[in-house]
Write a protein that holds these residues in place. Structure first.
Motif, PDB file in Angstrom:
ATOM      1  N   LEU A   3       0.920  -0.949  -0.049  1.00  0.00           N
ATOM      2  CA  LEU A   3      -0.008  -0.034   0.073  1.00  0.00           C
ATOM      3  C   LEU A   3       0.832   1.115   0.193  1.00  0.00           C
ATOM      4  O   LEU A   3       1.655   1.375   0.896  1.00  0.00           O
ATOM      5  N   ALA A   4       0.632   2.160  -1.003  1.00  0.00           N
ATOM      6  CA  ALA A   4       1.367   3.388  -0.933  1.00  0.00           C
ATOM      7  C   ALA A   4       0.514   4.572  -0.604  1.00  0.00           C
ATOM      8  O   ALA A   4      -0.612   4.655  -1.178  1.00  0.00           O
ATOM      9  N   ALA A   5       0.742   5.261   0.605  1.00  0.00           N
ATOM     10  CA  ALA A   5      -0.009   6.288   1.276  1.00  0.00           C
ATOM     11  C   ALA A   5       0.099   7.601   0.645  1.00  0.00           C
ATOM     12  O   ALA A   5       0.984   8.387   0.662  1.00  0.00           O
ATOM     13  N   GLU A   6      -0.749   7.695  -0.571  1.00  0.00           N
ATOM     14  CA  GLU A   6      -0.657   9.044  -1.302  1.00  0.00           C
ATOM     15  C   GLU A   6      -0.772  10.266  -0.659  1.00  0.00           C
ATOM     16  O   GLU A   6      -0.116  11.267  -0.971  1.00  0.00           O
ATOM     17  N   ASP A   7      -1.496  10.268   0.643  1.00  0.00           N
ATOM     18  CA  ASP A   7      -1.511  11.496   1.224  1.00  0.00           C
ATOM     19  C   ASP A   7      -0.321  11.901   2.244  1.00  0.00           C
ATOM     20  O   ASP A   7       0.177  13.094   2.391  1.00  0.00           O
TER      21      ASP A   7
END
Length: 389
Positions: A199-203
């Motif tokens: 999972l890549a945390a865009e925020d």
């Protein structure tokens, strides 16, 4: 703010040979000056702490563990005063240099430990991480550095700060050496590198400088390629990461005040301005503020559980920028520390392991990509680091 001559405390080094033939034989390590080494004062980065505490008669657990595994202790390293700092400076012993970004801050409060490893003065170094003090210098100095799951590595013989945040971590220049130390300090063989999802945390990436996000994008792709691709998600609701940062700061400061207030009352110690100011603010935190912050903390824990309990790995920038130059005014240092705290608070609030990987470069300076797992996945994170190297 002046640079120290090197990362180690001034004066004679605390050198001890490791046991012969152990799994870390041939390696050397340093210990942050919060770790007890028998026969040597634990200074805590503050001359009045050193003067008002007895010389320890036993090694800290982590020091003893590395010595028993065959590693040689090369000395004790400079720390921010009583571990209250995130950018790495110390007004009494000097600021350790950042070998990966000359003329820049190393990050803290485990600044000396990171500096020593980055300079090649030792192979490993012990640090502590409450609000980011292993993760941040790992990012700014181009190292592997882990904040373990809360309680995963014993704090016996270590100067504490905030009990619900304090962890013992370590640094290395390469993933293999880091993994060897992980097996010793975690007491388990590294497993296979696995992840149910990436999972890549865009925020979180949006809070970093654009150049940092761009520099880390290839590393996210590499990580995703190992486990079937990366999925972009929002870690929190809009504005919630900033709330987690402010509320984590309240709880951690309140705990630090509870830890040090009796000593401060008895000794009236000397402090650098920023530490004295932050302690004064901490002394005025109310029970109502702590209660609200704990409600926010529970939200972060539940979000972590939903995202990570099934074996997923979350990735985000360790720091939102590369190492800042030495000599910045206090107001700018405060602003930078605040930006860092927004990114480091999630793992701290939820008691999660977070490993910073030296996988990005911006204008010749390193920046780390963090991988975060559910509680107890520390060894798996180290295995993933080896798979990526």
């Amino acid at each position: 703010m002046e640079f120290a001559a090197d990362a180690f405390l001034p004066g004679p080094r605390a050198f001890l040979p490791g046991a012969p033939g152990g799994p870390l034989a041939g390696l050397s390590f340093a210990a942050k000056d919060l770790f007890d080494v028998a026969g040597h004062r634990t200074g805590g980065g503050n001359p009045d702490w050193a003067a008002t505490h007895p010389v320890p008669q036993a090694h800290a657990w982590a020091v003893e563990r590395l010595l028993a595994a065959g590693a040689n202790l090369a000395g004790k390293t400079i720390t921010c005063e009583i571990s209250l700092g995130i950018l790495g400076f110390n007004p009494f012993h000097g600021t350790p240099p950042n070998p990966a970004a000359p003329g820049c801050l190393p990050g803290g409060s485990s600044s000396g430990s990171a500096s020593a490893v980055a300079a090649g003065l030792c192979d490993l170094a012990l640090g502590t991480d409450s609000g980011g003090s292993v993760r941040v210098p790992a990012s700014l100095c181009g190292l592997y550095g882990l904040r373990p799951s809360l309680g995963r590595v014993s704090l016996e013989g270590v100067c504490r700060q905030a009990p619900s945040f304090d962890t013992v971590g370590w640094f290395a220049r390469d993933a293999k050496t880091f993994g060897r130390a992980a097996e010793v300090l975690l007491g388990e063989t590294l497993p296979q590198a696995t992840a149910s999802r990436v999972l890549a945390a865009e925020d979180a990436f949006a809070l970093a400088d654009a150049a940092v996000a761009e520099a880390l994008a290839p590393a996210v792709s590499r990580l995703g390629a190992l486990f079937g691709g990366a999925t972009t998600i929002s870690l929190a609701e809009p504005g919630e990461l900033e709330i987690w940062g402010t509320q984590r700061n309240i709880v951690q400061r309140a705990e630090a005040w509870a830890t040090f207030k009796d000593w401060i009352d008895a000794v009236n110690p000397r402090f650098g301005y920023s530490v004295a100011r932050n302690l004064a603010v901490a002394s005025m935190i109310t029970a109502e503020q702590i209660e609200l912050a704990c409600v926010v903390r529970r939200r972060a824990v539940e979000r972590a559980r939903v995202l990570l309990e099934d074996g997923a790995i979350l990735c985000m920038p360790t720091t939102p920028f590369t190492a800042p130059p030495v000599g910045l005014p206090l107001a700018e240092l405060d602003r930078l520390a605040g930006r860092i705290g927004v990114l480091t608070s999630f793992a701290g609030l939820a008691g999660l392991p977070q490993l910073s990987l030296p996988l990005g470069m911006v204008a010749g300076k390193p920046v780390g990509l963090s991988i975060i797992g559910w509680r107890g996945s520390d060894a798996r994170l180290a295995a993933i680091a080896q798979a990526l190297q």
